[in-house]
Design a protein around this motif. Sequence first.
Motif, PDB file in Angstrom:
ATOM      1  N   THR A  83       7.839   9.548   2.782  1.00  0.00           N
ATOM      2  CA  THR A  83       7.107   8.296   2.874  1.00  0.00           C
ATOM      3  C   THR A  83       6.248   8.372   4.129  1.00  0.00           C
ATOM      4  O   THR A  83       6.556   9.129   5.060  1.00  0.00           O
ATOM      5  CB  THR A  83       8.056   7.083   2.946  1.00  0.00           C
ATOM      6  OG1 THR A  83       7.272   5.877   2.916  1.00  0.00           O
ATOM      7  CG2 THR A  83       8.908   7.104   4.206  1.00  0.00           C
ATOM      8  N   TYR A  84       5.166   7.621   4.148  1.00  0.00           N
ATOM      9  CA  TYR A  84       4.226   7.686   5.263  1.00  0.00           C
ATOM     10  C   TYR A  84       4.082   6.294   5.876  1.00  0.00           C
ATOM     11  O   TYR A  84       3.356   5.452   5.337  1.00  0.00           O
ATOM     12  CB  TYR A  84       2.863   8.193   4.787  1.00  0.00           C
ATOM     13  CG  TYR A  84       2.916   9.595   4.231  1.00  0.00           C
ATOM     14  CD1 TYR A  84       2.718  10.694   5.053  1.00  0.00           C
ATOM     15  CD2 TYR A  84       3.177   9.817   2.884  1.00  0.00           C
ATOM     16  CE1 TYR A  84       2.773  11.985   4.551  1.00  0.00           C
ATOM     17  CE2 TYR A  84       3.238  11.104   2.375  1.00  0.00           C
ATOM     18  CZ  TYR A  84       3.038  12.181   3.212  1.00  0.00           C
ATOM     19  OH  TYR A  84       3.102  13.457   2.706  1.00  0.00           O
ATOM     20  N   PRO A  85       4.780   6.025   6.977  1.00  0.00           N
ATOM     21  CA  PRO A  85       4.676   4.713   7.623  1.00  0.00           C
ATOM     22  C   PRO A  85       3.223   4.384   7.973  1.00  0.00           C
ATOM     23  O   PRO A  85       2.486   5.243   8.457  1.00  0.00           O
ATOM     24  CB  PRO A  85       5.534   4.880   8.883  1.00  0.00           C
ATOM     25  CG  PRO A  85       6.494   5.970   8.547  1.00  0.00           C
ATOM     26  CD  PRO A  85       5.734   6.916   7.663  1.00  0.00           C
ATOM     27  N   THR A  86       2.836   3.159   7.712  1.00  0.00           N
ATOM     28  CA  THR A  86       1.434   2.765   7.888  1.00  0.00           C
ATOM     29  C   THR A  86       1.239   1.724   8.980  1.00  0.00           C
ATOM     30  O   THR A  86       0.203   1.065   9.034  1.00  0.00           O
ATOM     31  CB  THR A  86       0.880   2.217   6.560  1.00  0.00           C
ATOM     32  OG1 THR A  86       1.723   1.152   6.098  1.00  0.00           O
ATOM     33  CG2 THR A  86       0.831   3.308   5.506  1.00  0.00           C
TER      34      THR A  86
ATOM     35  N   VAL B  94      -0.402  -1.958   8.621  1.00  0.00           N
ATOM     36  CA  VAL B  94      -1.127  -2.049   7.349  1.00  0.00           C
ATOM     37  C   VAL B  94      -0.106  -1.965   6.217  1.00  0.00           C
ATOM     38  O   VAL B  94       0.287  -0.883   5.791  1.00  0.00           O
ATOM     39  CB  VAL B  94      -2.176  -0.929   7.223  1.00  0.00           C
ATOM     40  CG1 VAL B  94      -2.949  -1.073   5.913  1.00  0.00           C
ATOM     41  CG2 VAL B  94      -3.134  -0.954   8.404  1.00  0.00           C
ATOM     42  N   LYS B  95       0.326  -3.115   5.739  1.00  0.00           N
ATOM     43  CA  LYS B  95       1.377  -3.168   4.721  1.00  0.00           C
ATOM     44  C   LYS B  95       0.822  -3.381   3.314  1.00  0.00           C
ATOM     45  O   LYS B  95       1.398  -2.912   2.337  1.00  0.00           O
ATOM     46  CB  LYS B  95       2.360  -4.301   5.039  1.00  0.00           C
ATOM     47  CG  LYS B  95       2.981  -4.232   6.427  1.00  0.00           C
ATOM     48  CD  LYS B  95       3.861  -3.013   6.591  1.00  0.00           C
ATOM     49  CE  LYS B  95       4.576  -3.036   7.938  1.00  0.00           C
ATOM     50  NZ  LYS B  95       5.361  -1.800   8.167  1.00  0.00           N
ATOM     51  N   THR B  96      -0.262  -4.120   3.213  1.00  0.00           N
ATOM     52  CA  THR B  96      -0.819  -4.474   1.907  1.00  0.00           C
ATOM     53  C   THR B  96      -2.298  -4.102   1.856  1.00  0.00           C
ATOM     54  O   THR B  96      -2.912  -3.760   2.873  1.00  0.00           O
ATOM     55  CB  THR B  96      -0.687  -5.982   1.642  1.00  0.00           C
ATOM     56  OG1 THR B  96      -1.531  -6.688   2.588  1.00  0.00           O
ATOM     57  CG2 THR B  96       0.750  -6.455   1.798  1.00  0.00           C
ATOM     58  N   PHE B  97      -2.864  -4.215   0.662  1.00  0.00           N
ATOM     59  CA  PHE B  97      -4.298  -3.955   0.535  1.00  0.00           C
ATOM     60  C   PHE B  97      -5.116  -5.035   1.244  1.00  0.00           C
ATOM     61  O   PHE B  97      -6.249  -4.778   1.642  1.00  0.00           O
ATOM     62  CB  PHE B  97      -4.686  -3.843  -0.940  1.00  0.00           C
ATOM     63  CG  PHE B  97      -4.431  -2.475  -1.502  1.00  0.00           C
ATOM     64  CD1 PHE B  97      -5.403  -1.491  -1.438  1.00  0.00           C
ATOM     65  CD2 PHE B  97      -3.208  -2.161  -2.071  1.00  0.00           C
ATOM     66  CE1 PHE B  97      -5.173  -0.221  -1.936  1.00  0.00           C
ATOM     67  CE2 PHE B  97      -2.960  -0.891  -2.577  1.00  0.00           C
ATOM     68  CZ  PHE B  97      -3.944   0.087  -2.509  1.00  0.00           C
TER      69      PHE B  97
ATOM     70  N   ILE C 221       0.810  -1.216   0.000  1.00  0.00           N
ATOM     71  CA  ILE C 221       0.000   0.000   0.000  1.00  0.00           C
ATOM     72  C   ILE C 221       0.844   1.268   0.000  1.00  0.00           C
ATOM     73  O   ILE C 221       0.379   2.333  -0.427  1.00  0.00           O
ATOM     74  CB  ILE C 221      -0.975  -0.011   1.200  1.00  0.00           C
ATOM     75  CG1 ILE C 221      -2.093   1.011   0.968  1.00  0.00           C
ATOM     76  CG2 ILE C 221      -0.252   0.250   2.506  1.00  0.00           C
ATOM     77  CD1 ILE C 221      -3.223   0.905   1.949  1.00  0.00           C
ATOM     78  N   SER C 222       2.097   1.183   0.426  1.00  0.00           N
ATOM     79  CA  SER C 222       2.932   2.382   0.579  1.00  0.00           C
ATOM     80  C   SER C 222       3.045   3.223  -0.693  1.00  0.00           C
ATOM     81  O   SER C 222       2.913   4.456  -0.629  1.00  0.00           O
ATOM     82  CB  SER C 222       4.329   2.005   1.071  1.00  0.00           C
ATOM     83  OG  SER C 222       4.280   1.584   2.405  1.00  0.00           O
ATOM     84  N   PRO C 223       3.289   2.627  -1.864  1.00  0.00           N
ATOM     85  CA  PRO C 223       3.392   3.466  -3.067  1.00  0.00           C
ATOM     86  C   PRO C 223       2.118   4.254  -3.356  1.00  0.00           C
ATOM     87  O   PRO C 223       2.181   5.376  -3.869  1.00  0.00           O
ATOM     88  CB  PRO C 223       3.675   2.449  -4.182  1.00  0.00           C
ATOM     89  CG  PRO C 223       4.260   1.271  -3.483  1.00  0.00           C
ATOM     90  CD  PRO C 223       3.574   1.215  -2.162  1.00  0.00           C
ATOM     91  N   TYR C 224       0.978   3.688  -3.019  1.00  0.00           N
ATOM     92  CA  TYR C 224      -0.293   4.380  -3.253  1.00  0.00           C
ATOM     93  C   TYR C 224      -0.525   5.457  -2.193  1.00  0.00           C
ATOM     94  O   TYR C 224      -1.070   6.526  -2.495  1.00  0.00           O
ATOM     95  CB  TYR C 224      -1.443   3.370  -3.272  1.00  0.00           C
ATOM     96  CG  TYR C 224      -1.381   2.446  -4.457  1.00  0.00           C
ATOM     97  CD1 TYR C 224      -1.984   2.783  -5.663  1.00  0.00           C
ATOM     98  CD2 TYR C 224      -0.685   1.239  -4.391  1.00  0.00           C
ATOM     99  CE1 TYR C 224      -1.915   1.944  -6.767  1.00  0.00           C
ATOM    100  CE2 TYR C 224      -0.601   0.393  -5.485  1.00  0.00           C
ATOM    101  CZ  TYR C 224      -1.219   0.752  -6.672  1.00  0.00           C
ATOM    102  OH  TYR C 224      -1.132  -0.081  -7.767  1.00  0.00           O
ATOM    103  N   ILE C 225      -0.104   5.173  -0.967  1.00  0.00           N
ATOM    104  CA  ILE C 225      -0.207   6.177   0.092  1.00  0.00           C
ATOM    105  C   ILE C 225       0.626   7.406  -0.269  1.00  0.00           C
ATOM    106  O   ILE C 225       0.200   8.554  -0.079  1.00  0.00           O
ATOM    107  CB  ILE C 225       0.270   5.595   1.438  1.00  0.00           C
ATOM    108  CG1 ILE C 225      -0.707   4.530   1.954  1.00  0.00           C
ATOM    109  CG2 ILE C 225       0.472   6.698   2.470  1.00  0.00           C
ATOM    110  CD1 ILE C 225      -1.980   5.068   2.545  1.00  0.00           C
ATOM    111  N   GLU C 226       1.824   7.177  -0.794  1.00  0.00           N
ATOM    112  CA  GLU C 226       2.714   8.285  -1.129  1.00  0.00           C
ATOM    113  C   GLU C 226       2.146   9.159  -2.240  1.00  0.00           C
ATOM    114  O   GLU C 226       2.357  10.372  -2.257  1.00  0.00           O
ATOM    115  CB  GLU C 226       4.089   7.741  -1.524  1.00  0.00           C
ATOM    116  CG  GLU C 226       4.857   7.156  -0.343  1.00  0.00           C
ATOM    117  CD  GLU C 226       6.088   6.372  -0.773  1.00  0.00           C
ATOM    118  OE1 GLU C 226       6.476   6.491  -1.960  1.00  0.00           O
ATOM    119  OE2 GLU C 226       6.651   5.642   0.066  1.00  0.00           O
TER     120      GLU C 226
END
Length: 208
Positions: free
Chosen positions: A185-188, A191-194, A135-140
């Motif tokens: 970057t925004y640590p989640t 929640v690592k994946t969709f 999910i990180s690339p989409y969060i960014e």
Amino acid sequence: MTPEEILQIFIERHRLVSPLDPEADETIILSMYSTVDDWRDACDLLPWHGLAKALDDEFEMNATDEEWRSVLKPSYKRTLQDVCNFIGKKSKKGAIEPVKLFGKECLSAAVFKALKNNLSQRNIDTNDIAPSSEISPYIEKYLGEIITETTFLSKGKKVFDSFKPKLKKRGFWNYINIFDNDRYTYPTGGVKTFRDLTLKIVEAKTSE
């Protein structure tokens, strides 16, 4: 969706977004008695017409400008109770119903499908999103859109702890280069994946 659930969505968005926006005020506590002015100060919202259009699109309301004006203005007098009651009455956005997989009802499949569909409606390419996708690339790239859709699907229940930005690159130049769109970057948290995100939303929904 009830007015109370709509209010909780707005409260959770304020909790997540206000620390990231220097023009927002994270100290304001939102309630049904908060005025539209209070809400705007808390979340750094658009003027009434832009706000009305955004809410109308999100909640699939098809309300007129005159109706929205009567709910949002005068902003020192109108309250979140007025806004939430209006959205609750006019919204046509349907609830998520479990889909059947192998003869059994599956809420997680329905939530994942709804999440992809809602993000796609916001002009995000979701073709490559699978449950295992990070999910990180989409969060960014789409932090605002993901917060909006996640809080809607969870009805304002907590899914993400916070989004504390971290610099992706070290060095003085990267620290001062505020025009770099790929700066943070925004640590989640967990929640690592969709799939993780979907299960957190399901957990929130089933705790109602």
